[in-house]
Design a protein around this motif. Structure first.
Motif: not given
Lengths: 131, 287
Positions: A30-36, A54-57, A61-62, A67-68
């Protein structure tokens, strides 16, 4: 500590998740991507989760949060290649990833991103403009 | 069978095995005259012979019926009941196999005990208890195999009733028939998602013409399927909404969200084609 690589393809960023997502890794992505996005002015983000079994909640949510955040930074997010079992799990968890666009594979996802960029150019008259 | 040291049964079984077998067979054959089409006499003879051999062996061991020396007998009986259930025997006919053994055994016991009424009563009681237990075993096994058949048919019905049809390049149709409960929704969802992956479809049409009623629960299941398909990148269109169902949906205040709905599969198909940018045109008949 491994990181999830973020590749730049023209105006788009390509993220391929090929390891099991754990919470720290997701936070880092999340951090890397928003930075990029902020640094490079990308107009689209494509997240390929075809090898995610596999995914969990939290991970669900991440994905929604990424996306948001991308949208606020002016980039459209497309999640591609979700496995049927993952889709069922997310639905059962009550996470239908509202606001995240999805596509079957990377190719379709790219088409979708291009189409949405074209659309925003037509509407706002320039690539990378705020939506 | 705790009073084995006094019981004459093991000795009788050893001595008169052949006679008991033939009497027993005769008894079985006469009582099953009508069912001779279901089982051949040779098979019956083989089954009876095998059972009697195992039975004699187990009785000579003198152990309790739940013990391992009876394992072969129990297995044989379970196997036999299963086969008979599949062949179409009724439970009582299946149980008659074991109960008809009583008569030849009782006859032998009476001969062996002679005038000793006391010990005859003890022997008969012990044998009756034993045979009844075995009879219950067959009935249970019979029942279980019938239940297996029902479960398998249910499974088959479920798989048969949820086909996924490819209508066009990138368009799948899912004609639903029967009520949607959570178990079926699961199967439907899995089938649909699997097909979406395999065919790379972009649009799935869920046709609910065959769904008798749509209540809040069914609608919720439908929406689950739609959102799961959406997560995989496929759009869903719901078709086959009958007027009554449309009325129910509105009366119940069910929220179908942004899903496109159409009255007929044809309308839905047309919409799907339009979304994909394909058109259907009529060729000029005058040509």
């Amino acid at each position: 500590m491994d990181r999830i690589p973020i590749l730049k393809m023209g105006p788009f960023l390509l993220v391929t998740i090929q390891v099991d997502m754990h919470d720290r890794l997701a936070m880092m992505l999340q951090e890397d991507l928003t930075g990029r996005i902020a640094a490079g002015g990308a107009t689209g983000v494509l997240i390929d989760i075809s090898s995610l079994e596999m995914v969990d909640s939290f991970i669900g949510r991440m994905l929604g949060e990424i996306a948001g955040m991308s949208r606020i930074l002016g980039a459209e997010t497309v999640v591609v290649g979700m496995q049927p079992s993952v889709a069922i799990t997310l639905v059962e968890l009550g996470l239908s990833l509202k606001g995240v666009r999805t596509a079957l594979n990377v190719e379709r996802g790219m088409e979708l991103l291009r189409a949405s960029v074209d659309e925003s150019e037509a509407t706002y008259g320039g690539p990378g403009s705020q939506r | 069978m705790n009073s084995t040291e006094a019981s004459k049964l093991p000795e009788i079984l050893r001595q008169y095995e052949a006679e008991i077998l033939s009497e027993w067979l005769q008894h079985q054959l006469s009582s099953m005259k009508l069912r001779s089409s279901l089982i051949r006499e040779a098979d019956l003879r083989e089954q009876s012979r095998k059972f009697l051999a195992h039975f004699g062996h187990a009785i000579r061991s003198g152990d309790d019926i739940g013990s391992s020396s009876w394992a072969e007998v129990r297995e044989l009986l379970a196997d036999l009941s299963r086969t008979r259930a599949r062949q179409g025997f009724t439970p009582s006919e299946t149980a008659a196999f074991i109960f008809s053994l009583k008569k030849p055994l009782f006859t032998r016991l009476r001969e062996a005990c002679g005038n000793d009424i006391e010990s005859l009563a003890v022997e008969i009681w012990a044998l009756t208890e034993l045979v009844d237990t075995l009879g219950l075993l067959t009935a249970e096994a019979h029942q279980r195999s019938r239940e297996d058949v029902i479960a398998r048919q249910q499974q088959e019905l479920m798989e048969l009733s949820t086909p996924v049809v490819k209508l066009w390049d990138n368009i799948l149709a899912l004609p639903l028939i029967g009520t949607l409960d959570s178990e079926r929704t699961q199967v439907v969802m899995e089938n649909l998602l699997q097909q979406i992956v395999q065919t790379g479809a972009a649009i799935a049409i869920i046709d609910i013409t065959g769904v008798p009623t749509v209540d809040t629960l069914v609608a919720q299941h439908l929406m689950k399927t739609v959102s799961a398909a959406g997560l995989m990148g496929a759009d869903c269109i719901i078709s086959g909404v009958r007027p009554q169902i449309a009325q129910t949906i509105v009366h119940l205040g069910v929220e179908l969200g942004s899903v496109a709905t159409k009255a007929t599969l044809a309308d839905a198909f047309r919409l799907a084609l339009r979304r994909l940018g394909a058109t259907i045109s009529r060729t000029d008949p005058a040509r």
